[in-house]
Design a protein around this motif. Structure first.
Motif, PDB file in Angstrom:
ATOM      1  N   VAL A  34       0.851  -1.189   0.000  1.00  0.00           N
ATOM      2  CA  VAL A  34       0.000   0.000   0.000  1.00  0.00           C
ATOM      3  C   VAL A  34       0.885   1.237   0.000  1.00  0.00           C
ATOM      4  CG1 VAL A  34      -1.912  -1.155   1.157  1.00  0.00           C
ATOM      5  CG2 VAL A  34      -0.162  -0.010   2.525  1.00  0.00           C
ATOM      6  N   GLU A  35       0.346   2.325  -0.507  1.00  0.00           N
ATOM      7  CA  GLU A  35       1.099   3.571  -0.645  1.00  0.00           C
ATOM      8  C   GLU A  35       1.165   4.313   0.691  1.00  0.00           C
ATOM      9  OE1 GLU A  35       3.487   6.010  -1.729  1.00  0.00           O
ATOM     10  OE2 GLU A  35       2.753   4.962  -3.526  1.00  0.00           O
ATOM     11  N   THR A  36       2.364   4.909   0.962  1.00  0.00           N
ATOM     12  CA  THR A  36       2.547   5.717   2.168  1.00  0.00           C
ATOM     13  C   THR A  36       2.860   7.171   1.867  1.00  0.00           C
ATOM     14  OG1 THR A  36       4.942   5.377   2.351  1.00  0.00           O
ATOM     15  CG2 THR A  36       3.504   3.683   3.308  1.00  0.00           C
ATOM     16  N   GLY A  37       3.420   7.435   0.673  1.00  0.00           N
ATOM     17  CA  GLY A  37       3.853   8.788   0.362  1.00  0.00           C
ATOM     18  C   GLY A  37       5.193   9.155   0.954  1.00  0.00           C
ATOM     19  N   THR A  38       5.823   8.227   1.664  1.00  0.00           N
ATOM     20  CA  THR A  38       7.102   8.470   2.331  1.00  0.00           C
ATOM     21  C   THR A  38       8.085   7.369   1.950  1.00  0.00           C
ATOM     22  OG1 THR A  38       5.953   9.453   4.211  1.00  0.00           O
ATOM     23  CG2 THR A  38       8.240   8.778   4.568  1.00  0.00           C
ATOM     24  N   PRO A  39       9.354   7.684   1.620  1.00  0.00           N
ATOM     25  CA  PRO A  39      10.323   6.639   1.290  1.00  0.00           C
ATOM     26  C   PRO A  39      10.438   5.593   2.397  1.00  0.00           C
ATOM     27  CG  PRO A  39      11.203   8.779   0.690  1.00  0.00           C
ATOM     28  CD  PRO A  39       9.938   9.041   1.461  1.00  0.00           C
ATOM     29  N   GLN A  40      10.431   4.340   1.990  1.00  0.00           N
ATOM     30  CA  GLN A  40      10.492   3.210   2.909  1.00  0.00           C
ATOM     31  C   GLN A  40      11.863   2.536   2.840  1.00  0.00           C
ATOM     32  OE1 GLN A  40       7.578   2.307   4.958  1.00  0.00           O
ATOM     33  NE2 GLN A  40       7.336   4.434   4.274  1.00  0.00           N
ATOM     34  N   PRO A  41      12.249   1.777   3.872  1.00  0.00           N
ATOM     35  CA  PRO A  41      13.559   1.115   3.848  1.00  0.00           C
ATOM     36  C   PRO A  41      13.701   0.169   2.658  1.00  0.00           C
ATOM     37  CG  PRO A  41      12.615   1.065   6.061  1.00  0.00           C
ATOM     38  CD  PRO A  41      11.530   1.557   5.142  1.00  0.00           C
TER      39      PRO A  41
END
Length: 563
Positions: free
Chosen positions: A358-365
């Protein structure tokens, strides 16, 4: 780098190695595909059951001196990609296939981790419907189903199966019978009573796959060792045993691991290393590897990056062992998706599949690039199809690069005129004693910005030459003392398509040549000394390994049989 360097040669080498370059008009890879009838409408018409023609194993008659390998078109791919059917990954089949197409791949292999949830939920069978969907959605891409095998007593390997009615079932049977993790056969430390039996199970697994092919149950199968130096647990004698189990099945290893974004400055931390090679020797590690083996060099595994090291030790036996470069995609750097939430009562162990992201809008690890975004394996073919790519891999018609360093490489080794078109990557040239040999290297430089927004510039091409001395008396040796860089050609400033014609002199004993090149921004003496490798890839400072600023290409070898 602004001069042409000559280096001390072994006794069997001719010291005179002049070079000349000829410029010609460049063409794109897709343009070559169209000319060869391998692109667009040619896709549908191509025979899946075709072979590589002149490159196939030949007749019983003694071959004439020379070589006559066919002209090739190179298809770009990745044989190490994970989806939501792996316990530690994130993306769907459709998402990854779409990204692979976006970044120019012609073929890719989905290789889910074998483990308890995958096996118990029937992973290889359940995921097959997803593979079929990805094939339907991407008719211009060859989409293979595979498996990342936990090799008993050792590391991982990509198992690649040709499409067919039994592809998923064979993967399922193989996983249940021969996976080291699933069957609790991971012990591989020296002296442990379980180690010999576990190592033998790995050999049996390769032989079982070969038998499935011989029986006609599947059309083809290949195995390649993944990130072989990461933990130091793939010993030289194990790698030789896997190869010897069936060299038509166990064909090579990753020359460069995935996770190339792991050490982007400021991203994962001060101790991060390209490839996630961030380990120290353990009780499971083979004690003969030096401490330097546990990190990467220009993004490449120590076995491949060390001139005169383990890859060359295998080649010096006169037998092909290929290298590749892949994304090992699990979680892409800077991507903003996260794993979805589990419904009540569900987990990976009882479903064998993660929830869709799912989309968060924030870079993920993440440590990886998308398939084709940074790492590429180029396979030479004369026809388009699944079996053709597998035949090209088996024949060693392979070169690899990072960061779209060049658009194309074509290599041909020839003898005096009138003895055929010569041998290309993975091939063999039969040379009479006293023949002068010439290496022709055609380079097409990068013609457009890469996926980092810069036009790559190749700075130099290195010629690496080795002697073939036959089977190793010590199955754990990792040195090839007859191998070294014999020539560096400065190509900085050259653009378009040009051909380097490099006389190699005469060979008085069997040998091989292979190529390497880089953007010239990072380098230094090789791990075995300046006399062997004056300016090879070097390890980066932990936490400061920008992969786009240190890119290399490597080719497979061409062998010389002196007759």
């Amino acid at each position: 780098m602004n001069e042409d360097r000559r280096h001390p040669l072994p006794a069997w080498a001719d010291p005179e190695v002049p070079e000349e370059g000829l410029d010609a008009q460049g063409v794109s890879r897709r343009g070559l595909l169209r000319r060869a009838g391998l692109f667009g409408a040619g896709f549908a018409a191509a025979s899946v059951a075709g072979t590589l023609g002149a490159g196939a194993v030949g007749a019983a008659a003694e071959p004439a001196p020379g070589g006559d390998d066919p002209d090739l078109v190179y298809l770009v791919g990745d044989h190490h990609v994970h989806t939501v059917y792996s316990h530690d990954a994130k993306y769907t089949f459709s998402q990854l296939a779409m990204r692979a197409a976006q970044f120019g791949l012609d073929w890719m292999v989905f290789t889910e981790h074998s483990n308890f949830g995958h096996a118990n939920a029937g992973g290889a069978l359940a995921e097959h419907a997803e593979v079929l969907k990805a094939r339907a959605e991407n008719p211009r891409m060859l989409v293979f189903q595979g498996l990342e095998w936990y090799i008993p007593a050792a590391e991982h390997a990509s198992v690649i199966i040709a499409p067919g009615q039994n592809e998923a079932e064979v993967l399922r049977q193989f996983e249940l019978a021969y996976d080291g993790k699933l069957n609790k056969r991971t012990e591989g430390s020296t002296g442990h009573p379980d180690t010999p039996g576990n190592e033998a199970l790995a050999v049996e697994g390769i032989k079982w796959l070969a038998e499935r092919k011989r029986a006609g149950y599947i059309d083809d199968v290949l195995v390649l060792a993944n990130h072989p130096s990461r933990l130091g647990i793939d010993s030289p004698h194990e790698m030789r045993a896997w190869r010897d189990a069936d060299p038509e099945i166990m064909i090579g290893m990753e020359g460069a691991p995935g996770s190339q974004g792991a050490a982007l400055p400021g991203w994962r931390g001060a101790n991060s290393i390209r490839g996630e090679y961030e380990n120290k020797p353990s009780a499971q590690s083979w004690a003969g590897y030096p401490a330097e083996a546990y990190v990467t060099y220009g993004g490449f595994d120590w076995m491949t990056a060390t001139v005169g090291g383990l890859w060359d030790a295998l080649l010096s036996e006169g037998r092909l062992f290929s290298v590749t470069s892949n994304s090992d995609n699990h979680r892409t750097v800077y991507d903003t998706l996260r794993n979805g939430d589990w419904p009540a009562g569900q987990n990976f162990d009882n479903t064998g599949k993660l929830p869709d992201p799912v989309e968060t809008g924030t870079p993920q690890p993440g440590s990886d690039f998308w398939p084709g975004q940074f790492s590429r394996t180029h396979v030479g073919v004369t026809k388009y199809g699944y079996l053709e790519v597998m035949a090209g891999l088996r024949a060693g018609r392979v070169w690899v690069d990072h960061g779209q360093l060049v658009d194309g490489i074509d290599v041909r080794l020839t003898g005096p005129g009138g003895h055929g078109r010569g041998a290309t990557l993975g091939g063999r040239l039969r040379a009479r004693r006293g023949w002068p040999l010439t290496l022709e290297v055609t380079v097409t430089t990068a013609s457009r910005p890469n996926y980092h927004g810069e036009v790559p510039k190749l700075a130099h091409v290195d010629v690496i030459r080795g002697a073939v001395r036959g089977p190793a008396a010590d199955r754990d040796t990792w040195r090839a003392p007859g191998t070294r860089v014999v020539r560096t050609v400065d190509v900085s400033g050259k653009t378009g398509t040009y051909t380097l014609r490099i006389p190699l002199g005469q060979f008085s004993e069997p040998g091989y040549v292979r190529l390497r090149g880089s953007d010239g921004r990072r380098g230094g003496p090789g791990l075995l000394g300046r006399d062997i490798d004056p300016h090879g890839p070097i390890a980066h400072t932990p936490g400061d390994g920008d992969p786009w600023a240190d890119t290399w290409f490597y080719t497979n070898p061409i062998f010389i049989d002196v007759v």
